[in-house]
Design a protein around this motif. Structure first.
Motif, PDB file in Angstrom:
ATOM      1  N   HIS A  31       7.003   1.379  61.356  1.00  0.00           N
ATOM      2  CA  HIS A  31       7.606   1.221  62.674  1.00  0.00           C
ATOM      3  C   HIS A  31       8.814   2.152  62.777  1.00  0.00           C
ATOM      4  CE1 HIS A  31       5.079  -2.122  63.800  1.00  0.00           C
ATOM      5  NE2 HIS A  31       5.384  -2.760  62.681  1.00  0.00           N
ATOM      6  N   THR A  43      10.589  -5.170  64.897  1.00  0.00           N
ATOM      7  CA  THR A  43       9.140  -5.003  64.895  1.00  0.00           C
ATOM      8  C   THR A  43       8.579  -5.135  63.488  1.00  0.00           C
ATOM      9  OG1 THR A  43       9.509  -3.389  66.675  1.00  0.00           O
ATOM     10  CG2 THR A  43       7.281  -3.583  65.831  1.00  0.00           C
ATOM     11  N   THR A  47       6.143  -8.240  62.518  1.00  0.00           N
ATOM     12  CA  THR A  47       4.805  -7.926  62.009  1.00  0.00           C
ATOM     13  C   THR A  47       4.561  -8.650  60.691  1.00  0.00           C
ATOM     14  OG1 THR A  47       4.900  -5.727  63.028  1.00  0.00           O
ATOM     15  CG2 THR A  47       3.204  -6.094  61.363  1.00  0.00           C
ATOM     16  N   VAL A  65       4.143  -3.186  55.440  1.00  0.00           N
ATOM     17  CA  VAL A  65       4.859  -2.940  56.697  1.00  0.00           C
ATOM     18  C   VAL A  65       6.280  -2.485  56.400  1.00  0.00           C
ATOM     19  CG1 VAL A  65       5.493  -3.898  58.939  1.00  0.00           C
ATOM     20  CG2 VAL A  65       3.480  -4.794  57.728  1.00  0.00           C
ATOM     21  N   LEU A 209       2.838  -7.135  69.778  1.00  0.00           N
ATOM     22  CA  LEU A 209       2.300  -7.237  68.423  1.00  0.00           C
ATOM     23  C   LEU A 209       1.141  -8.208  68.305  1.00  0.00           C
ATOM     24  CD1 LEU A 209       5.491  -7.247  66.158  1.00  0.00           C
ATOM     25  CD2 LEU A 209       3.685  -5.511  66.203  1.00  0.00           C
ATOM     26  N   VAL A 213      -1.957  -7.597  65.663  1.00  0.00           N
ATOM     27  CA  VAL A 213      -2.152  -8.357  64.428  1.00  0.00           C
ATOM     28  C   VAL A 213      -3.491  -9.091  64.460  1.00  0.00           C
ATOM     29  CG1 VAL A 213      -1.220 -10.193  62.968  1.00  0.00           C
ATOM     30  CG2 VAL A 213       0.331  -8.558  64.044  1.00  0.00           C
TER      31      VAL A 213
END
Length: 223
Positions: A31, A43, A47, A65, A209, A213
């Motif tokens: 991100h 973010t 996530t 992530v 998101l 996801v």
């Protein structure tokens, strides 16, 4: 190349596309925002929270992530209002430190999601064949919504295989499914704004998101 900080893994060579201590067969989501103290930390941690909530596994089947900033405040803490937003969602803000976007971050990323179109262009301008795997967050959400989940590999094939297929499918749709307005793909910068504005940005990010996801994992959000 300079290796990423030890808290995020040690680079093990471009040819292996892995970091020591992490699954060799992994899918890395990066991100990107400006300072890496507001939007991209929110973010990143939302996530991670969504993946853990749906899958339970700390490494989420090979999904990794991270975040960085095009003018990243290297080593800086997350903004206090960003931490408050994450607390609203029950997400963990601990242990975060900002970092500046470097070439190796882009090289290692399988999917780059940016806050704005300018950030997307900055990532693509770095090279490393990043164009087909770099989207704004809201752009990627729009494209993902148009993809039939039945066309993606089943979960039995693994999350990494499914995630890579999702990125290819989104890239193929990009020229066919345009944003309704110039601002539709933007997440605006809340830096210096009051908590109420941070919370509105957090809601935007959370909403964007959710379908991403779901598509990555094949698991809808639990109510």
């Amino acid at each position: 190349m300079t290796a990423p900080d030890a808290g995020r893994g040690i680079w093990d060579g471009e040819e292996t596309r892995t970091f020591t201590g992490l699954p060799r067969d992994s899918f890395r989501i990066l991100h990107v925002s400006t300072g890496n103290v507001c939007r991209s930390p929110i973010t990143e941690r939302l996530t991670r929270h969504a993946l853990a909530h749906r899958l339970g596994d700390p490494l989420w089947g090979g999904l990794v992530v991270e975040s960085a900033g095009t003018w990243g405040h290297e080593g800086a803490p997350m903004e206090a209002n960003a931490e408050a937003v994450l607390a609203d969602f029950g997400a963990d803000a601990s242990g975060f430190t900002g970092r500046e976007l470097l070439d190796e971050h882009v090289i290692m990323a399988d999917l780059v999601l940016t806050a704005t179109r300018d950030h997307r262009q900055q990532v693509i301008s770095m090279g490393h064949s990043a164009g087909l795997r770099t989207f704004t967050l809201k752009e990627f959400t729009r494209l993902v919504k148009a993809i039939d989940p039945a066309t993606l590999p089943p979960l039995e094939d693994g999350l990494v295989v499914r995630a890579r297929a999702l990125v290819r499918a989104a890239a193929a749709l990009r020229g066919w499914l345009l944003a309704p307005t110039a601002e539709a793909d933007e997440v605006f910068d809340p830096y210096g704004a009051p908590l109420t504005f941070f919370r509105s940005i957090g809601d935007e990010i959370h909403e964007a998101l959710d379908p991403v996801v779901t598509a990555l994992t094949g698991v809808p959000a639990r109510t």
